[in-house]
Design an enzyme around this catalytic site. Structure first.
Site, mmCIF file in Angstrom:
data_model
loop_
_atom_site.group_PDB
_atom_site.id
_atom_site.type_symbol
_atom_site.label_atom_id
_atom_site.label_comp_id
_atom_site.label_asym_id
_atom_site.label_seq_id
_atom_site.Cartn_x
_atom_site.Cartn_y
_atom_site.Cartn_z
ATOM 1 N N MET A 18 -3.603 -4.614 0.933
ATOM 2 C CA MET A 18 -3.809 -4.370 2.360
ATOM 3 C C MET A 18 -5.144 -4.954 2.800
ATOM 4 S SD MET A 18 -2.395 -0.450 2.720
ATOM 5 C CE MET A 18 -3.168 0.089 1.171
ATOM 6 N N GLN A 71 -3.375 -11.242 -4.595
ATOM 7 C CA GLN A 71 -2.290 -11.729 -3.745
ATOM 8 C C GLN A 71 -2.786 -12.850 -2.835
ATOM 9 O OE1 GLN A 71 -0.589 -9.840 -0.082
ATOM 10 N NE2 GLN A 71 1.123 -9.346 -1.428
ATOM 11 N N CYS A 102 3.724 -10.199 4.977
ATOM 12 C CA CYS A 102 2.814 -9.736 6.024
ATOM 13 C C CYS A 102 3.399 -10.070 7.400
ATOM 14 C CB CYS A 102 1.448 -10.377 5.878
ATOM 15 S SG CYS A 102 0.300 -9.890 7.188
ATOM 16 N N LYS A 141 6.024 -10.397 -2.970
ATOM 17 C CA LYS A 141 6.245 -9.255 -2.072
ATOM 18 C C LYS A 141 6.817 -9.797 -0.759
ATOM 19 C CE LYS A 141 4.056 -5.036 -0.305
ATOM 20 N NZ LYS A 141 4.224 -5.078 1.144
ATOM 21 N N ASN A 204 8.941 -0.372 -1.587
ATOM 22 C CA ASN A 204 7.776 -0.132 -0.742
ATOM 23 C C ASN A 204 8.245 0.250 0.657
ATOM 24 O OD1 ASN A 204 5.516 -2.224 1.033
ATOM 25 N ND2 ASN A 204 4.963 -0.260 0.173
ATOM 26 N N ASP A 206 7.199 3.746 3.587
ATOM 27 C CA ASP A 206 7.330 5.163 3.941
ATOM 28 C C ASP A 206 7.237 6.098 2.741
ATOM 29 O OD1 ASP A 206 7.622 4.289 6.509
ATOM 30 O OD2 ASP A 206 9.760 4.745 6.676
ATOM 31 N N ARG A 229 0.025 2.535 3.305
ATOM 32 C CA ARG A 229 -0.783 3.213 4.322
ATOM 33 C C ARG A 229 -1.056 4.677 4.014
ATOM 34 N NH1 ARG A 229 2.794 2.067 9.296
ATOM 35 N NH2 ARG A 229 4.361 1.935 7.648
#
Length: 325
Positions: A18, A71, A102, A141, A204, A206, A229
């Protein structure tokens, strides 16, 4: 679960990459709290190729955080290939991850990140070139697809595997969803059940509680879960998700202070405090404190370590003594 010879254990939890969040200090805390592997902030391939000093700061790796993945993102095969080699030679990470997920406009709008979901041949060409260029395990990803009408992940997963990647992380949203709505894990599960797939599948989206993680492993069969998050302001979430002995609220307050110290030590007092505000604003420790709004505003405006710690010390008795609704 293994990525080549990297054994991450059974049902591992990974820290998601992130921007402006997963700096080296935060990664170290998350590893200490039970993350099986951590990922860097995403790194622009063209900036690495142009030797931008600030970008090279993101390649700093500590031995204490291994296994660690760096990454990278970009839209030009040659730049991604060259950047991958720079990462391997400079940072020596355990894994090199390619960001095809992203969704933010400044990345996806230029054709990189999730923008690659609109140009699958180019995505596959980049992947092939990077796999050939480095000796590290290469992973990817990405998302379910560009929008609701192009959820292509089941076929795409096979194509990426055929390019030589050694693990695939899938965020259960399309690019058009950004971070809105609920993550859809059904297609993640379909990828995992595909008999053609032999590489680990990482889910990935939630994942906020131990029950969410248990549900992901039990119902969708993923090899690992990646948490994003939900880590803001609570690096101890990995310990909680793994069912470890709960930390006291007092211990959690000390971890927040340690995170502030690490941020300041890394980039200086003013920048370090600015960097950490996202975590302070998001931490669940302060939820429910009566009349907290004014103090929270003052805390987010603090400019010195002394001022910020003084405010945290004022809050501590309210948090630790449980005077929270």
């Amino acid at each position: 679960m293994k990525i080549r010879n990297i054994d991450l254990g059974e049902h591992p939890l990974l820290l998601a990459p992130m921007e402006d969040v997963t700096d080296i200090g935060f990664r170290l805390l998350c590893r200490k709290m039970g993350a099986a592997m951590v990922y860097s902030e995403f790194v622009a391939s063209d900036a690495l190729v142009r030797s931008v000093p600030k970008t090279f700061e993101k390649l700093r790796v500590s031995e204490d955080e291994r296994p660690v993945a760096i990454q990278i993102y970009g839209r030009l095969p040659e730049a991604m290939r060259d950047a991958a080699q720079i990462v391997e030679q400079t940072a020596h990470p355990d894994v090199l991850d390619l960001n095809f997920g992203c969704p933010v406009k400044r990345v996806a709008g230029k054709g990189a990140g999730a923008g690659m979901l609109q140009n699958i041949p180019l995505m596959l060409e980049i992947t092939r070139q990077v796999v050939r260029a480095v000796s590290l395990p290469v992973t990817v990803k990405t998302r379910l697809g560009w929008d609701h009408n192009s959820k292509i992940i089941v076929e795409l997963a096979e194509q990426l595997q055929d390019c030589g990647i050694e693990a695939l992380t899938i965020h259960g949203r399309t690019r058009s969803q950004m971070y809105t709505g609920d993550a859809d894990w059904t297609l993640i599960g379909e990828v995992k059940r595909n008999p053609r797939m032999s590489i680990p599948i990482i889910g990935n989206g939630d994942l906020r509680t131990a029950d969410d993680v248990r549900h992901a492993f039990d119902d969708y069969g993923v090899d690992a879960c990646m948490v994003g998050r939900a880590t803001f302001g609570q690096p101890w979430i990995f310990r909680e998700m793994r069912g470890g002995k709960p930390l006291s609220t007092d211990e959690k307050m000390d971890i927040l202070k340690e995170q502030i110290r690490q941020s300041i030590a890394r980039i200086g007092e003013r920048r370090g405090i600015l960097h950490i505000r996202r975590h302070l604003a998001a931490t669940p420790l302060f939820k429910g404190i009566p009349n907290f709004r004014d103090l929270r505003t003052a805390m987010l405006r603090a400019e010195t370590e002394a001022d910020l710690f003084q405010m945290l010390d004022r809050i501590r008795p309210l948090v630790v003594e449980g005077r929270i609704e």
